[in-house]
Design a protein around this motif. Structure first.
Motif, PDB file in Angstrom:
ATOM      1  N   GLY A   1       0.806  -1.213   0.000  1.00 42.92           N
ATOM      2  CA  GLY A   1       0.000   0.000   0.000  1.00 42.92           C
ATOM      3  C   GLY A   1       0.838   1.260   0.000  1.00 42.92           C
ATOM      4  N   ALA A   2       1.917   1.255   0.783  1.00 41.66           N
ATOM      5  CA  ALA A   2       2.793   2.432   0.835  1.00 41.66           C
ATOM      6  C   ALA A   2       3.480   2.662  -0.504  1.00 41.66           C
ATOM      7  N   VAL A   3       3.978   1.587  -1.114  1.00 39.38           N
ATOM      8  CA  VAL A   3       4.635   1.719  -2.423  1.00 39.38           C
ATOM      9  C   VAL A   3       3.633   2.194  -3.468  1.00 39.38           C
ATOM     10  N   LEU A   4       2.450   1.603  -3.479  1.00 34.11           N
ATOM     11  CA  LEU A   4       1.424   2.017  -4.441  1.00 34.11           C
ATOM     12  C   LEU A   4       1.033   3.479  -4.273  1.00 34.11           C
ATOM     13  N   ALA A   5       0.852   3.902  -3.035  1.00 40.33           N
ATOM     14  CA  ALA A   5       0.470   5.299  -2.792  1.00 40.33           C
ATOM     15  C   ALA A   5       1.553   6.244  -3.300  1.00 40.33           C
ATOM     16  N   GLY A   6       2.806   5.903  -3.037  1.00 41.22           N
ATOM     17  CA  GLY A   6       3.896   6.732  -3.532  1.00 41.22           C
ATOM     18  C   GLY A   6       3.950   6.753  -5.043  1.00 41.22           C
ATOM     19  N   TRP A   7       3.840   5.587  -5.654  1.00 42.47           N
ATOM     20  CA  TRP A   7       3.877   5.492  -7.122  1.00 42.47           C
ATOM     21  C   TRP A   7       2.721   6.266  -7.741  1.00 42.47           C
ATOM     22  N   GLU A   8       1.523   6.032  -7.206  1.00 46.95           N
ATOM     23  CA  GLU A   8       0.351   6.643  -7.812  1.00 46.95           C
ATOM     24  C   GLU A   8       0.218   8.126  -7.484  1.00 46.95           C
TER      25      GLU A   8
ATOM     26  N   TRP B   1      -3.469  -4.177   0.012  1.00 44.35           N
ATOM     27  CA  TRP B   1      -2.632  -3.190  -0.673  1.00 44.35           C
ATOM     28  C   TRP B   1      -3.433  -1.962  -1.102  1.00 44.35           C
ATOM     29  N   PHE B   2      -4.561  -2.191  -1.752  1.00 41.46           N
ATOM     30  CA  PHE B   2      -5.316  -1.064  -2.304  1.00 41.46           C
ATOM     31  C   PHE B   2      -6.024  -0.263  -1.211  1.00 41.46           C
ATOM     32  N   THR B   3      -6.461  -0.932  -0.152  1.00 34.36           N
ATOM     33  CA  THR B   3      -7.044  -0.208   0.978  1.00 34.36           C
ATOM     34  C   THR B   3      -5.987   0.653   1.653  1.00 34.36           C
ATOM     35  N   ASP B   4      -4.823   0.066   1.908  1.00 34.21           N
ATOM     36  CA  ASP B   4      -3.731   0.830   2.521  1.00 34.21           C
ATOM     37  C   ASP B   4      -3.311   2.003   1.634  1.00 34.21           C
ATOM     38  N   ALA B   5      -3.234   1.775   0.337  1.00 35.88           N
ATOM     39  CA  ALA B   5      -2.821   2.848  -0.581  1.00 35.88           C
ATOM     40  C   ALA B   5      -3.806   4.008  -0.509  1.00 35.88           C
ATOM     41  N   SER B   6      -5.079   3.710  -0.458  1.00 29.54           N
ATOM     42  CA  SER B   6      -6.069   4.794  -0.383  1.00 29.54           C
ATOM     43  C   SER B   6      -5.981   5.545   0.936  1.00 29.54           C
ATOM     44  N   THR B   7      -5.592   4.839   1.998  1.00 29.05           N
ATOM     45  CA  THR B   7      -5.409   5.487   3.309  1.00 29.05           C
ATOM     46  C   THR B   7      -4.250   6.482   3.258  1.00 29.05           C
ATOM     47  N   PHE B   8      -3.143   6.065   2.648  1.00 27.74           N
ATOM     48  CA  PHE B   8      -2.000   6.962   2.510  1.00 27.74           C
ATOM     49  C   PHE B   8      -2.338   8.152   1.635  1.00 27.74           C
ATOM     50  N   SER B   9      -3.086   7.920   0.588  1.00 28.63           N
ATOM     51  CA  SER B   9      -3.432   8.977  -0.370  1.00 28.63           C
ATOM     52  C   SER B   9      -4.325  10.039   0.235  1.00 28.63           C
TER      53      SER B   9
END
Length: 159
Positions: free
Chosen positions: A74-81, A149-157
């Protein structure tokens, strides 16, 4: 890998890659060779390739070094996206691409130890945590891991 239970997982990952990822590769966005450099991570993998492969490699190797590997994606995805949003096809392939990279690293490591036994400590670096990680991801399955992953990414975003 003959006789190793991990061989069955690797064969299954390859089979799913062939049936679920290969048909989508034509839709993946590719590096066009024009860059705005904001940092350098690893020149050994420098290539003009599909962006989603870079995300998968990053997630795979970051997971190997994290005591809570499922928290990495999730952290990597949030950073990438925050820079480039992955397409639906790329997101749908990410799990198998991460597993594929782990499989590749584990198999190459074992193969190269046969050729270079004096360098076994380095060549089996991935094996230290990789075998357990690959098995865990495989057992959890695509749906569960992606949900995390996708839930965590949205949290970071949202921050």
């Amino acid at each position: 890998m003959d006789g190793d239970p991990l061989q069955e997982v690797i064969k299954a990952v390859i089979k799913q890659y062939e049936s679920h990822v290969m048909p989508k590769i034509g839709s993946f966005r590719k590096d066009n060779g024009r860059h705005e450099v904001s940092g350098v991570l690893d020149f050994s993998l420098l290539a003009i390739d599909y962006y989603v492969f870079e995300v998968a490699v990053t997630i795979a190797y970051m997971m190997l070094e994290n005591p809570n590997p499922l928290d990495v994606g999730g952290a990597v995805l949030a950073g990438w996206e925050s820079v480039t949003v992955l397409s639906d096809e790329e997101k749908d392939s990410l799990f198998l691409l991460v597993l594929g990279r782990l499989c590749q690293s584990l198999v190459y490591g074992r193969y190269n130890v046969i050729k270079y036994p004096d360098n076994d400590k380095y060549l089996l670096t991935t094996a230290k945590n990789g075998t357990r990680l690959l098995n865990k991801l495989w057992e959890l399955g695509k749906k569960e891991v992606e949900r995390k992953w996708f839930t965590d990414a949205s949290t970071f975003s949202d921050k």
